[in-house]
Write an enzyme that holds these catalytic residues in place. Sequence first.
Site, PDB file in Angstrom:
ATOM      1  N   ASP A   1       0.816  -1.211   0.000  1.00  0.00           N
ATOM      2  CA  ASP A   1       0.000   0.000   0.000  1.00  0.00           C
ATOM      3  C   ASP A   1       0.853   1.266   0.000  1.00  0.00           C
ATOM      4  O   ASP A   1       0.338   2.366   0.195  1.00  0.00           O
ATOM      5  CB  ASP A   1      -0.946   0.015   1.200  1.00  0.00           C
ATOM      6  CG  ASP A   1      -0.211  -0.109   2.525  1.00  0.00           C
ATOM      7  OD1 ASP A   1       1.037  -0.075   2.535  1.00  0.00           O
ATOM      8  OD2 ASP A   1      -0.891  -0.245   3.567  1.00  0.00           O
TER       9      ASP A   1
ATOM     10  N   GLU B   1      -3.921   7.776  -1.134  1.00  0.00           N
ATOM     11  CA  GLU B   1      -3.151   7.674   0.108  1.00  0.00           C
ATOM     12  C   GLU B   1      -1.710   7.345  -0.270  1.00  0.00           C
ATOM     13  O   GLU B   1      -0.948   8.232  -0.619  1.00  0.00           O
ATOM     14  CB  GLU B   1      -3.761   6.629   1.031  1.00  0.00           C
ATOM     15  CG  GLU B   1      -3.124   6.619   2.418  1.00  0.00           C
ATOM     16  CD  GLU B   1      -3.770   5.590   3.329  1.00  0.00           C
ATOM     17  OE1 GLU B   1      -3.708   5.775   4.556  1.00  0.00           O
ATOM     18  OE2 GLU B   1      -4.324   4.591   2.823  1.00  0.00           O
TER      19      GLU B   1
ATOM     20  N   GLU C   1      -2.774   8.949  10.325  1.00  0.00           N
ATOM     21  CA  GLU C   1      -3.327   7.834  11.104  1.00  0.00           C
ATOM     22  C   GLU C   1      -2.246   7.049  11.844  1.00  0.00           C
ATOM     23  O   GLU C   1      -2.502   6.446  12.876  1.00  0.00           O
ATOM     24  CB  GLU C   1      -4.058   6.867  10.181  1.00  0.00           C
ATOM     25  CG  GLU C   1      -5.403   7.313   9.693  1.00  0.00           C
ATOM     26  CD  GLU C   1      -6.076   6.217   8.897  1.00  0.00           C
ATOM     27  OE1 GLU C   1      -6.762   5.367   9.503  1.00  0.00           O
ATOM     28  OE2 GLU C   1      -5.899   6.194   7.667  1.00  0.00           O
TER      29      GLU C   1
ATOM     30  N   ASP D   1     -11.126   1.844  -0.376  1.00  0.00           N
ATOM     31  CA  ASP D   1     -10.018   1.430   0.492  1.00  0.00           C
ATOM     32  C   ASP D   1      -9.656  -0.047   0.302  1.00  0.00           C
ATOM     33  O   ASP D   1     -10.478  -0.855  -0.111  1.00  0.00           O
ATOM     34  CB  ASP D   1     -10.419   1.665   1.955  1.00  0.00           C
ATOM     35  CG  ASP D   1      -9.226   1.922   2.854  1.00  0.00           C
ATOM     36  OD1 ASP D   1      -8.078   1.668   2.434  1.00  0.00           O
ATOM     37  OD2 ASP D   1      -9.444   2.389   3.984  1.00  0.00           O
TER      38      ASP D   1
END
Length: 634
Positions: free
Chosen positions: A181, A448, A454, A399
């Site tokens: 990711d 992202e 986060e 997501d």
Amino acid sequence: MSLHKPWRTRIGALSVVLCGTLASTLLTAAGARAEDSTWTVRDQPDGPRAELRLDRATGSLGLTVSREGGTVIAPSPVGIVTERADLTSGLGFLGRSDRSVDEHYRTGAGKTRSRTVHMRESRFRFRTAAGARLDLLVRASADGVAYRYVLPGDTGNVLREASAFTLPEGASAWLGNYRKDNENLFNAYSATGAPAGEYMMQGLFRTKGGYALVAESDVTGSYSGARLVHDTGSPTYRVKLWDEQVQVKGALTTPWRAVVTGDLATVTESTFTDDLAPAPKVRDTSWIKPGRALWTWLAGGRPAGRSLEMQKGYVDYAAARHWPYTVVDAGWYFDPDQWDVTDPGWQSHSWIPELVRYGRERGVGIQVWIHHRDLDTAEERAQWLPTLEKWGVKGVKIDFMDSEAQETFRWYDEILPETAAHHLLVNFHGSTIPKGIQRTWPHVMSLEGVNGEEKKTNTAQHLTTLPFTRNVIGSMDFTPGAFHRPNRPNAASDAGELGLSALYESGVQNLAGTPESYEARPVARHFLEQLPDVWDDTRLLAGEPGSSAVLARRNGSRWFIGGTYAGTAHTAEVPLRIGAGRWLVETVTDGPAGLVRTARVVRGGDALSVDVVADGGFAAVACRWAPGRTSCDR
């Protein structure tokens, strides 16, 4: 090293030179002479230069990038291997053709909305003794060099690339370990001393020839995502594909392998990876509206996603700030006490239409989070996307793709036109990184692909590196503004946290704080109320990866400035490189009792002195000074 952009005036005669003596641009392998084995591609005399060399003994290709007499990328292998042909050696030169690439386009988000592209492109044609063909496209512009492979025939599946980037001696590196990711910290190394391993395809290097950011562009479902692989003690970073085999039917054009290069300002302000991407595929862009959003996940967590009343409260708060969006995150369609998505009548049970109506009455659009697994088939998309459009939802935050496989890029190819057709803005999380996607699909507001707010592992050094690495290549959903988070690396600097909202660019700037945290910091709240939704220009004022970063972004006649620093408290001297004349500059810094807003008049080009605390930063807004003007507010 200078922070100024290279001179960009377009000259009539572009420098495209064949090194050595060429009797013709169309030569057969048998007829080519030894001195004809090196070619140069360059757009401007003071721009980067690509030198392609054919080793006549082995028939292999190498590429060198230089700038202002210094080497940026040392001779590096070029080539590709398929099931039916090894196109890394045994190549004979067939010919070369050249053209100019002149384009103008607008984006929905980014460092600047209006962009002009000027590049020189050379196509080099090669053939093996067995007759397999390889065309190599090389482009050069004022701020970068890129190449891609074109396989005109059916050569079968791709097994690997020989593509690599070899750094000259003494080069420094800022790299993040690869993960699916793209969410890892950036750390500083020497280029040869970096640990052996795999790194994200956004590596920054400093050489005697300037800075070089290695990236890729125009990745679609016809290919696979890439990463960089480094061996112990080697100056070379090899390109590795996600898939062991890339499925190919017929001819193939691969993604661009790109080197964004220049001084640090040129690299930071560059739109090169977007410029390489295909033209926009969305005709009507009138509905595409970037903007600030109150992101309710860090503000309220899953309970907020399950509560219509809490979401209405967030809408009220956003409306009072004139923020155009709120984002409802996880929980809104997973709550068994609300409705069951296996129920054929599930759409009638959702409170999202009521929230959309409530927001519309107050001038606030609603965006919603949704898991990739609920959109990974055509049937699911045919159920979800029209429904969200019917409800009046403005955008989707998708997501957990967590893959850069060819299959995943095929999914991107499918969902991008579908979301555009339903007028849904898109924010990809757990995703790939931009790779030019925002030019081709301007409704993509952000991705992202970053170790963001986060996370609990961020460092001040990481914060100062992002403007020179990840955010160079496209919008980045870092989600700044979480003043209530005690584990942020700049926890002692509310001014530094505030500055990230201007320092980091995102088409939807998801502000991650709670209403209570903003109310406790009225100076920060006021700055965020003034913050624009789009940028007309971006300039690097000061910085060094891992140490500091100060950027100015312009909307209309006002410049918003964000700065972040790693290290001890000090007084920073920031060149105000935003234009000549007098400017009223309002700075927000950390004081003994909280944030302090100070106004002063500074001449353009002079230094702006700002006190920053340890691992801190600042925010500022600048506007043209006039007698009697004491504020940049609108």
